[in-house]
Design a protein around this motif. Structure first.
Motif, PDB file in Angstrom:
ATOM      1  N   TYR A 159      30.559  40.769  37.487  1.00 21.72           N
ATOM      2  CA  TYR A 159      29.640  39.627  37.382  1.00 21.72           C
ATOM      3  C   TYR A 159      28.958  39.299  38.705  1.00 21.72           C
ATOM      4  O   TYR A 159      27.937  38.621  38.712  1.00 21.72           O
ATOM      5  CB  TYR A 159      30.384  38.379  36.889  1.00 21.72           C
ATOM      6  CG  TYR A 159      31.266  38.641  35.705  1.00 21.72           C
ATOM      7  CD1 TYR A 159      30.715  38.944  34.470  1.00 21.72           C
ATOM      8  CD2 TYR A 159      32.655  38.621  35.828  1.00 21.72           C
ATOM      9  CE1 TYR A 159      31.525  39.210  33.389  1.00 21.72           C
ATOM     10  CE2 TYR A 159      33.471  38.882  34.752  1.00 21.72           C
ATOM     11  CZ  TYR A 159      32.908  39.180  33.533  1.00 21.72           C
ATOM     12  OH  TYR A 159      33.702  39.454  32.462  1.00 21.72           O
ATOM     13  N   GLU A 160      29.554  39.719  39.809  1.00 17.34           N
ATOM     14  CA  GLU A 160      29.013  39.337  41.120  1.00 17.34           C
ATOM     15  C   GLU A 160      28.646  40.550  41.970  1.00 17.34           C
ATOM     16  O   GLU A 160      27.502  40.699  42.396  1.00 17.34           O
ATOM     17  CB  GLU A 160      30.027  38.445  41.858  1.00 17.34           C
ATOM     18  CG  GLU A 160      30.216  37.101  41.165  1.00 17.34           C
ATOM     19  CD  GLU A 160      31.365  36.260  41.706  1.00 17.34           C
ATOM     20  OE1 GLU A 160      32.431  36.838  42.011  1.00 17.34           O
ATOM     21  OE2 GLU A 160      31.216  35.028  41.807  1.00 17.34           O
ATOM     22  N   CYS A 161      29.611  41.444  42.212  1.00 18.39           N
ATOM     23  CA  CYS A 161      29.386  42.517  43.195  1.00 18.39           C
ATOM     24  C   CYS A 161      28.394  43.562  42.692  1.00 18.39           C
ATOM     25  O   CYS A 161      27.489  43.958  43.439  1.00 18.39           O
ATOM     26  CB  CYS A 161      30.712  43.163  43.573  1.00 18.39           C
ATOM     27  SG  CYS A 161      31.897  41.949  44.186  1.00 18.39           S
TER      28      CYS A 161
ATOM     29  N   ILE B 238      27.285  38.088  32.879  1.00 17.78           N
ATOM     30  CA  ILE B 238      26.781  36.964  33.677  1.00 17.78           C
ATOM     31  C   ILE B 238      27.872  36.187  34.414  1.00 17.78           C
ATOM     32  O   ILE B 238      28.980  36.030  33.928  1.00 17.78           O
ATOM     33  CB  ILE B 238      25.982  35.925  32.830  1.00 17.78           C
ATOM     34  CG1 ILE B 238      26.754  35.545  31.570  1.00 17.78           C
ATOM     35  CG2 ILE B 238      24.584  36.386  32.534  1.00 17.78           C
ATOM     36  CD1 ILE B 238      26.154  34.355  30.848  1.00 17.78           C
ATOM     37  N   ASP B 239      27.479  35.727  35.590  1.00 13.13           N
ATOM     38  CA  ASP B 239      28.199  34.644  36.264  1.00 13.13           C
ATOM     39  C   ASP B 239      27.256  33.451  36.094  1.00 13.13           C
ATOM     40  O   ASP B 239      26.282  33.318  36.827  1.00 13.13           O
ATOM     41  CB  ASP B 239      28.424  34.985  37.742  1.00 13.13           C
ATOM     42  CG  ASP B 239      29.090  33.844  38.505  1.00 13.13           C
ATOM     43  OD1 ASP B 239      29.291  32.766  37.910  1.00 13.13           O
ATOM     44  OD2 ASP B 239      29.397  34.033  39.702  1.00 13.13           O
ATOM     45  N   PRO B 240      27.502  32.615  35.078  1.00 18.67           N
ATOM     46  CA  PRO B 240      26.511  31.587  34.714  1.00 18.67           C
ATOM     47  C   PRO B 240      26.261  30.581  35.821  1.00 18.67           C
ATOM     48  O   PRO B 240      25.141  30.112  36.000  1.00 18.67           O
ATOM     49  CB  PRO B 240      27.107  30.896  33.489  1.00 18.67           C
ATOM     50  CG  PRO B 240      28.356  31.609  33.150  1.00 18.67           C
ATOM     51  CD  PRO B 240      28.708  32.547  34.256  1.00 18.67           C
ATOM     52  N   LEU B 241      27.307  30.217  36.541  1.00 18.50           N
ATOM     53  CA  LEU B 241      27.106  29.293  37.647  1.00 18.50           C
ATOM     54  C   LEU B 241      27.952  29.762  38.832  1.00 18.50           C
ATOM     55  O   LEU B 241      29.168  29.701  38.795  1.00 18.50           O
ATOM     56  CB  LEU B 241      27.472  27.870  37.261  1.00 18.50           C
ATOM     57  CG  LEU B 241      26.740  26.876  38.143  1.00 18.50           C
ATOM     58  CD1 LEU B 241      25.300  26.688  37.698  1.00 18.50           C
ATOM     59  CD2 LEU B 241      27.444  25.549  38.143  1.00 18.50           C
ATOM     60  N   ASP B 242      27.259  30.253  39.834  1.00 20.01           N
ATOM     61  CA  ASP B 242      27.932  30.778  41.016  1.00 20.01           C
ATOM     62  C   ASP B 242      27.875  29.755  42.136  1.00 20.01           C
ATOM     63  O   ASP B 242      26.821  29.168  42.384  1.00 20.01           O
ATOM     64  CB  ASP B 242      27.235  32.073  41.457  1.00 20.01           C
ATOM     65  CG  ASP B 242      27.761  32.575  42.773  1.00 20.01           C
ATOM     66  OD1 ASP B 242      28.920  33.016  42.800  1.00 20.01           O
ATOM     67  OD2 ASP B 242      27.023  32.509  43.780  1.00 20.01           O
ATOM     68  N   GLY B 243      29.021  29.560  42.775  1.00 23.19           N
ATOM     69  CA  GLY B 243      29.075  28.587  43.873  1.00 23.19           C
ATOM     70  C   GLY B 243      29.354  27.193  43.349  1.00 23.19           C
ATOM     71  O   GLY B 243      28.893  26.194  43.907  1.00 23.19           O
ATOM     72  N   SER B 244      30.135  27.123  42.285  1.00 25.12           N
ATOM     73  CA  SER B 244      30.290  25.841  41.584  1.00 25.12           C
ATOM     74  C   SER B 244      30.952  24.762  42.436  1.00 25.12           C
ATOM     75  O   SER B 244      30.771  23.579  42.173  1.00 25.12           O
ATOM     76  CB  SER B 244      31.032  26.035  40.268  1.00 25.12           C
ATOM     77  OG  SER B 244      32.051  26.969  40.421  1.00 25.12           O
TER      78      SER B 244
ATOM     79  N   SER C  73      31.015  37.210  30.147  1.00 29.73           N
ATOM     80  CA  SER C  73      30.764  36.139  31.107  1.00 29.73           C
ATOM     81  C   SER C  73      32.014  35.871  31.924  1.00 29.73           C
ATOM     82  O   SER C  73      33.135  35.935  31.405  1.00 29.73           O
ATOM     83  CB  SER C  73      30.366  34.860  30.355  1.00 29.73           C
ATOM     84  OG  SER C  73      30.477  33.741  31.210  1.00 29.73           O
ATOM     85  N   GLU C  74      31.795  35.544  33.183  1.00 31.00           N
ATOM     86  CA  GLU C  74      32.909  35.156  34.047  1.00 31.00           C
ATOM     87  C   GLU C  74      33.706  34.017  33.433  1.00 31.00           C
ATOM     88  O   GLU C  74      34.906  33.886  33.672  1.00 31.00           O
ATOM     89  CB  GLU C  74      32.334  34.726  35.400  1.00 31.00           C
ATOM     90  CG  GLU C  74      33.352  34.360  36.432  1.00 31.00           C
ATOM     91  CD  GLU C  74      32.723  33.515  37.522  1.00 31.00           C
ATOM     92  OE1 GLU C  74      32.260  34.100  38.501  1.00 31.00           O
ATOM     93  OE2 GLU C  74      32.681  32.277  37.376  1.00 31.00           O
ATOM     94  N   GLU C  75      33.056  33.187  32.645  1.00 30.78           N
ATOM     95  CA  GLU C  75      33.711  32.007  32.074  1.00 30.78           C
ATOM     96  C   GLU C  75      34.370  32.262  30.716  1.00 30.78           C
ATOM     97  O   GLU C  75      34.920  31.332  30.124  1.00 30.78           O
ATOM     98  CB  GLU C  75      32.707  30.855  31.948  1.00 30.78           C
ATOM     99  CG  GLU C  75      32.094  30.415  33.272  1.00 30.78           C
ATOM    100  CD  GLU C  75      33.114  29.835  34.251  1.00 30.78           C
ATOM    101  OE1 GLU C  75      34.197  29.418  33.810  1.00 30.78           O
ATOM    102  OE2 GLU C  75      32.821  29.823  35.459  1.00 30.78           O
TER     103      GLU C  75
ATOM    104  N   LEU D  15      35.792  38.107  44.809  1.00 29.39           N
ATOM    105  CA  LEU D  15      34.592  38.284  43.982  1.00 29.39           C
ATOM    106  C   LEU D  15      34.833  39.276  42.846  1.00 29.39           C
ATOM    107  O   LEU D  15      35.622  40.212  42.960  1.00 29.39           O
ATOM    108  CB  LEU D  15      33.416  38.728  44.852  1.00 29.39           C
ATOM    109  CG  LEU D  15      33.047  37.739  45.960  1.00 29.39           C
ATOM    110  CD1 LEU D  15      31.853  38.246  46.753  1.00 29.39           C
ATOM    111  CD2 LEU D  15      32.755  36.357  45.395  1.00 29.39           C
ATOM    112  N   ARG D  16      34.120  39.044  41.764  1.00 30.78           N
ATOM    113  CA  ARG D  16      34.307  39.866  40.561  1.00 30.78           C
ATOM    114  C   ARG D  16      33.335  41.042  40.602  1.00 30.78           C
ATOM    115  O   ARG D  16      32.130  40.858  40.766  1.00 30.78           O
ATOM    116  CB  ARG D  16      34.050  39.071  39.281  1.00 30.78           C
ATOM    117  CG  ARG D  16      35.000  37.923  39.025  1.00 30.78           C
ATOM    118  CD  ARG D  16      34.609  36.752  39.850  1.00 30.78           C
ATOM    119  NE  ARG D  16      35.297  35.518  39.474  1.00 30.78           N
ATOM    120  CZ  ARG D  16      35.215  34.422  40.197  1.00 30.78           C
ATOM    121  NH1 ARG D  16      34.533  34.386  41.323  1.00 30.78           N
ATOM    122  NH2 ARG D  16      35.822  33.332  39.795  1.00 30.78           N
ATOM    123  N   LEU D  17      33.889  42.208  40.368  1.00 24.32           N
ATOM    124  CA  LEU D  17      33.077  43.435  40.411  1.00 24.32           C
ATOM    125  C   LEU D  17      31.916  43.375  39.419  1.00 24.32           C
ATOM    126  O   LEU D  17      30.768  43.675  39.778  1.00 24.32           O
ATOM    127  CB  LEU D  17      33.977  44.653  40.111  1.00 24.32           C
ATOM    128  CG  LEU D  17      33.271  46.003  39.969  1.00 24.32           C
ATOM    129  CD1 LEU D  17      32.536  46.385  41.247  1.00 24.32           C
ATOM    130  CD2 LEU D  17      34.278  47.094  39.594  1.00 24.32           C
TER     131      LEU D  17
HETATM  132 MN    MN Z   1      30.480  33.400  41.320  1.00 22.43          MN
END
Ligand code: MN
Ligand code: AHG
Ligand code: MN
Length: 335
Positions: A279-281, A116-122, A92-94, A275-277
């Motif tokens: 979890y996001e990209c 996972i990126d559990p919450l994107d755009g926090s 997880s990103e977190e 951006l994270r390869l």
């Molecule tokens: Mn994000």
């Protein structure tokens, strides 16, 4: 449309045989994500009502402040996946490191890892603007029955078996692919059921929206600056429209429906962008290609990049095919 009322649950069962390895495990995994999405949706919806706003006080591995809802979404997704006993590992990103599941129990031969990126755009939570969740699923490459290893998570995006996102917007939607196109499901909050509302989603080949944090313009490389100027030039169907929410999930979702390009370039202050390869990209790139769009990391296809670290960042350009190809022309001039 005859399948407007199909539920996500029905769709998963009907399409189970599409999977290359059809043991039902991937279906169970998508079902677990469906459940976690509903739980997080509930939390996001009440964010303005209860005392879960503001910083949790921790910083994540990237040194960013964590909002309380990030922590909560992270816990809900991890807990749901753990409870269902269907994955062998989660990154997880977190979380600083990946989580190993059931490594001690030889009865559990789970094959899949989830990132996972559990919450994107926090940063949008406090202002009541759309946020999202992004997920990415791979088959492990180390032997089942042994503890999961870092290499199981560091696979290139072209090895993903499924990926998707949840957008907690004016409606909540779950959009995902298992490599057979992209389908979108809208939550009916009254009964907690996702319905197939956007079958076979496709990026329009051309678009008229560009999405980039233009506040960073001065730090961008010349190719990106020139492309932005091209978007703004009065000629043909230009100038294009500028739209930037600051939630990758929401910006991507809009661009896929309306036609557009999302850009998070490297700059003179952030060498690999933001951006994270993993979890996001990668998950967004898989979705983009499955929907007829493109995703590049500057020089080449995002999905072919061999990751070296869990929290690796990379420049990201993604969207309608002809817009990304045009951008590529500008980038190539300076390589
Ligand atoms: Mn994000
Ligand atoms: P997260 O909330 O998971 O850290 O992700 C935020 C990301 C992405 O969603 C968004 O597109 C981007 O950060 C916005 O960054 P800027 O504020 O630098 O434009
Ligand atoms: Mn996040």
């Amino acid at each position: 449309m005859h399948n407007r009322t199909k539920t996500l649950g029905e769709f998963i069962i009907e399409n189970q045989t599409d999977f290359q390895y059809s043991t039902g495990e991937l279906s169970k995994l998508i079902n677990a994500i469906r459940l976690a999405a509903k739980v997080v949706n509930h939390e996001v919806n009440k964010a303005g009502l209860v005392d879960i706003l503001g910083d949790a006080g921790d910083t994540n591995i990237q040194g960013e402040d964590q909002k309380k809802l990030d922590v909560l979404a992270n816990e809900k997704f991890i807990q749901t996946l753990k409870n269902r006993e269907i994955v062998c590992g989660i990154a997880s990103e977190e979380e600083d490191d990946f989580i190993t599941i059931n490594s001690q129990d030889e009865n559990h031969n789970n094959k899949y890892v989830v990132l996972i990126d559990p919450l994107d755009g926090s940063s949008n939570i406090d202002v009541n603007v759309s946020v999202g969740t992004i997920f990415s699923i791979y088959r492990r490459i180390t032997p089942v029955g042994t503890p999961v290893q870092l290499e199981d998570f560091l696979q290139p995006g072209n090895q993903q078996v499924a990926a998707g996102y949840v957008v907690y917007g004016t409606s909540t939607m779950l959009v995902y692919t298992t490599g057979n196109g992209v389908n979108g499901f809208t939550l009916n909050p009254a009964i907690g059921t996702f319905y197939l509302s956007h079958p076979n989603m496709q990026f329009p080949e051309d678009g008229r929206i560009y999405s980039v944090n233009e506040g960073n313009y001065v730090h961008f490389h010349q190719g990106v600056k020139d492309y932005i100027k091209y978007c703004q030039k009065e000629e043909g169907d230009r100038p294009y429209t500028s739209r930037y929410i600051g939630s990758l999930v929401s910006d991507f979702h809009r661009n896929m429906i309306k036609g557009g390009i999302y850009m998070y370039p490297k700059s003179s202050v952030t060498n690999n962008g933001k951006l994270r390869l993993l979890y996001e990209c990668n998950p967004m790139a898989f979705l983009a290609e499955q929907a007829g769009g493109l995703a590049i990391g500057g020089k080449s296809r995002i999905l072919d990049v061999q990751p070296t670290e869990l929290h690796q960042r990379i420049p990201f350009f993604c969207g309608s095919k002809n817009m990304v190809l045009k951008l590529q022309e500008f980038l190539d001039k300076y390589h």
